[in-house]
Design a protein around this motif. Structure first.
Motif, PDB file in Angstrom:
ATOM      1  N   PRO A   6      56.300  44.452  32.734  1.00  0.00           N
ATOM      2  CA  PRO A   6      55.787  43.175  32.233  1.00  0.00           C
ATOM      3  C   PRO A   6      55.974  43.027  30.729  1.00  0.00           C
ATOM      4  O   PRO A   6      56.073  44.013  29.989  1.00  0.00           O
ATOM      5  N   THR A   7      56.020  41.787  30.312  1.00  0.00           N
ATOM      6  CA  THR A   7      56.062  41.497  28.883  1.00  0.00           C
ATOM      7  C   THR A   7      54.680  41.817  28.288  1.00  0.00           C
ATOM      8  O   THR A   7      53.692  41.915  29.019  1.00  0.00           O
ATOM      9  N   PRO A   8      54.607  41.963  26.969  1.00  0.00           N
ATOM     10  CA  PRO A   8      53.284  42.193  26.355  1.00  0.00           C
ATOM     11  C   PRO A   8      52.265  41.104  26.739  1.00  0.00           C
ATOM     12  O   PRO A   8      51.101  41.407  26.965  1.00  0.00           O
ATOM     13  N   GLU A   9      52.713  39.870  26.840  1.00  0.00           N
ATOM     14  CA  GLU A   9      51.811  38.777  27.233  1.00  0.00           C
ATOM     15  C   GLU A   9      51.325  38.980  28.672  1.00  0.00           C
ATOM     16  O   GLU A   9      50.152  38.774  28.975  1.00  0.00           O
ATOM     17  N   GLU A  10      52.223  39.387  29.552  1.00  0.00           N
ATOM     18  CA  GLU A  10      51.843  39.642  30.946  1.00  0.00           C
ATOM     19  C   GLU A  10      50.860  40.817  31.043  1.00  0.00           C
ATOM     20  O   GLU A  10      49.918  40.770  31.834  1.00  0.00           O
ATOM     21  N   VAL A  11      51.078  41.841  30.232  1.00  0.00           N
ATOM     22  CA  VAL A  11      50.148  42.973  30.217  1.00  0.00           C
ATOM     23  C   VAL A  11      48.752  42.483  29.848  1.00  0.00           C
ATOM     24  O   VAL A  11      47.760  42.824  30.505  1.00  0.00           O
ATOM     25  N   GLN A  12      48.675  41.667  28.818  1.00  0.00           N
ATOM     26  CA  GLN A  12      47.371  41.145  28.395  1.00  0.00           C
ATOM     27  C   GLN A  12      46.746  40.267  29.475  1.00  0.00           C
ATOM     28  O   GLN A  12      45.527  40.286  29.674  1.00  0.00           O
ATOM     29  N   ASN A  13      47.554  39.518  30.198  1.00  0.00           N
ATOM     30  CA  ASN A  13      47.037  38.702  31.306  1.00  0.00           C
ATOM     31  C   ASN A  13      46.484  39.592  32.425  1.00  0.00           C
ATOM     32  O   ASN A  13      45.451  39.280  33.011  1.00  0.00           O
ATOM     33  N   HIS A  14      47.164  40.691  32.704  1.00  0.00           N
ATOM     34  CA  HIS A  14      46.680  41.635  33.722  1.00  0.00           C
ATOM     35  C   HIS A  14      45.369  42.285  33.269  1.00  0.00           C
ATOM     36  O   HIS A  14      44.456  42.482  34.079  1.00  0.00           O
ATOM     37  N   ILE A  15      45.292  42.618  31.999  1.00  0.00           N
ATOM     38  CA  ILE A  15      44.067  43.220  31.466  1.00  0.00           C
ATOM     39  C   ILE A  15      42.919  42.212  31.555  1.00  0.00           C
ATOM     40  O   ILE A  15      41.808  42.555  31.982  1.00  0.00           O
ATOM     41  N   LYS A  16      43.195  40.971  31.174  1.00  0.00           N
ATOM     42  CA  LYS A  16      42.167  39.926  31.269  1.00  0.00           C
ATOM     43  C   LYS A  16      41.689  39.782  32.718  1.00  0.00           C
ATOM     44  O   LYS A  16      40.484  39.691  32.977  1.00  0.00           O
ATOM     45  N   ALA A  17      42.613  39.782  33.658  1.00  0.00           N
ATOM     46  CA  ALA A  17      42.252  39.681  35.075  1.00  0.00           C
ATOM     47  C   ALA A  17      41.439  40.892  35.522  1.00  0.00           C
ATOM     48  O   ALA A  17      40.487  40.755  36.307  1.00  0.00           O
ATOM     49  N   ALA A  18      41.787  42.064  35.029  1.00  0.00           N
ATOM     50  CA  ALA A  18      41.040  43.276  35.385  1.00  0.00           C
ATOM     51  C   ALA A  18      39.600  43.167  34.902  1.00  0.00           C
ATOM     52  O   ALA A  18      38.676  43.643  35.579  1.00  0.00           O
ATOM     53  N   PHE A  19      39.394  42.521  33.781  1.00  0.00           N
ATOM     54  CA  PHE A  19      38.033  42.386  33.273  1.00  0.00           C
ATOM     55  C   PHE A  19      37.210  41.383  34.081  1.00  0.00           C
ATOM     56  O   PHE A  19      35.977  41.419  34.022  1.00  0.00           O
ATOM     57  N   ASP A  20      37.857  40.554  34.881  1.00  0.00           N
ATOM     58  CA  ASP A  20      37.107  39.760  35.855  1.00  0.00           C
ATOM     59  C   ASP A  20      36.430  40.718  36.838  1.00  0.00           C
ATOM     60  O   ASP A  20      35.268  40.522  37.206  1.00  0.00           O
ATOM     61  N   SER A  21      37.148  41.763  37.242  1.00  0.00           N
ATOM     62  CA  SER A  21      36.570  42.775  38.145  1.00  0.00           C
ATOM     63  C   SER A  21      35.481  43.574  37.440  1.00  0.00           C
ATOM     64  O   SER A  21      34.426  43.846  38.021  1.00  0.00           O
ATOM     65  N   VAL A  22      35.728  43.965  36.200  1.00  0.00           N
ATOM     66  CA  VAL A  22      34.714  44.709  35.431  1.00  0.00           C
ATOM     67  C   VAL A  22      33.432  43.890  35.344  1.00  0.00           C
ATOM     68  O   VAL A  22      32.332  44.398  35.614  1.00  0.00           O
ATOM     69  N   ASN A  23      33.557  42.617  34.979  1.00  0.00           N
ATOM     70  CA  ASN A  23      32.381  41.756  34.823  1.00  0.00           C
ATOM     71  C   ASN A  23      31.655  41.556  36.148  1.00  0.00           C
ATOM     72  O   ASN A  23      30.419  41.587  36.191  1.00  0.00           O
ATOM     73  N   LEU A  24      32.412  41.374  37.231  1.00  0.00           N
ATOM     74  CA  LEU A  24      31.797  41.213  38.541  1.00  0.00           C
ATOM     75  C   LEU A  24      31.009  42.469  38.911  1.00  0.00           C
ATOM     76  O   LEU A  24      29.858  42.386  39.323  1.00  0.00           O
ATOM     77  N   ILE A  25      31.635  43.631  38.759  1.00  0.00           N
ATOM     78  CA  ILE A  25      30.959  44.893  39.086  1.00  0.00           C
ATOM     79  C   ILE A  25      29.689  45.030  38.261  1.00  0.00           C
ATOM     80  O   ILE A  25      28.614  45.313  38.804  1.00  0.00           O
ATOM     81  N   ASN A  26      29.798  44.831  36.959  1.00  0.00           N
ATOM     82  CA  ASN A  26      28.636  45.005  36.082  1.00  0.00           C
ATOM     83  C   ASN A  26      27.505  44.044  36.426  1.00  0.00           C
ATOM     84  O   ASN A  26      26.334  44.377  36.264  1.00  0.00           O
ATOM     85  N   GLU A  27      27.853  42.861  36.902  1.00  0.00           N
ATOM     86  CA  GLU A  27      26.821  41.894  37.294  1.00  0.00           C
ATOM     87  C   GLU A  27      26.192  42.279  38.636  1.00  0.00           C
ATOM     88  O   GLU A  27      24.972  42.275  38.782  1.00  0.00           O
ATOM     89  N   VAL A  28      27.013  42.614  39.612  1.00  0.00           N
ATOM     90  CA  VAL A  28      26.513  42.864  40.967  1.00  0.00           C
ATOM     91  C   VAL A  28      25.675  44.136  41.045  1.00  0.00           C
ATOM     92  O   VAL A  28      24.680  44.173  41.771  1.00  0.00           O
ATOM     93  N   VAL A  29      26.042  45.173  40.304  1.00  0.00           N
ATOM     94  CA  VAL A  29      25.322  46.445  40.424  1.00  0.00           C
ATOM     95  C   VAL A  29      23.882  46.375  39.922  1.00  0.00           C
ATOM     96  O   VAL A  29      23.114  47.308  40.145  1.00  0.00           O
ATOM     97  N   THR A  30      23.523  45.273  39.292  1.00  0.00           N
ATOM     98  CA  THR A  30      22.137  45.106  38.842  1.00  0.00           C
ATOM     99  C   THR A  30      21.260  44.499  39.935  1.00  0.00           C
ATOM    100  O   THR A  30      20.058  44.354  39.752  1.00  0.00           O
ATOM    101  N   LYS A  31      21.886  44.152  41.064  1.00  0.00           N
ATOM    102  CA  LYS A  31      21.171  43.483  42.153  1.00  0.00           C
ATOM    103  C   LYS A  31      21.058  44.405  43.361  1.00  0.00           C
ATOM    104  O   LYS A  31      21.810  45.374  43.479  1.00  0.00           O
ATOM    105  N   PRO A  32      20.131  44.106  44.271  1.00  0.00           N
ATOM    106  CA  PRO A  32      20.009  44.920  45.485  1.00  0.00           C
ATOM    107  C   PRO A  32      21.330  44.930  46.271  1.00  0.00           C
ATOM    108  O   PRO A  32      22.025  43.921  46.361  1.00  0.00           O
ATOM    109  N   ALA A  33      21.649  46.098  46.818  1.00  0.00           N
ATOM    110  CA  ALA A  33      22.905  46.271  47.556  1.00  0.00           C
ATOM    111  C   ALA A  33      22.776  45.757  48.987  1.00  0.00           C
ATOM    112  O   ALA A  33      21.781  46.001  49.665  1.00  0.00           O
TER     113      ALA A  33
END
Length: 81
Positions: A6-33
């Protein structure tokens, strides 16, 4: 996709997308499973693990981003266990 470079821009887009997963995980783990939330978290931390295995992705991360992703994976694994 094996030879995907990937181009440097594409790498950054993939990283940004990965942080959607990070944010989701961090939000959900604070709630009952529930079975549904555990499965959702598992899909997201597994996605992060796949992305970290890609050299171009892991080399594009800052140390803080790598720490944040590692922490989300760890939290997700604990939550989904």
């Amino acid at each position: 996709m094996e030879n995907y470079t990937p181009t440097p821009e594409e790498v950054q887009n993939h990283i940004k997308a990965a942080f959607d997963s990070v944010n989701l995980i961090n939000e959900v783990v604070t709630k009952p499973a529930t079975d549904e939330t555990k499965a959702n978290v598992k899909r997201n931390y597994e996605h992060l693990e796949v992305m970290l295995a890609k050299t171009w992705f892991s080399e594009g991360l800052t140390p803080t981003q790598k720490t944040d992703i590692d922490s989300a994976i760890s939290a997700g694994k604990s939550y989904s266990a």
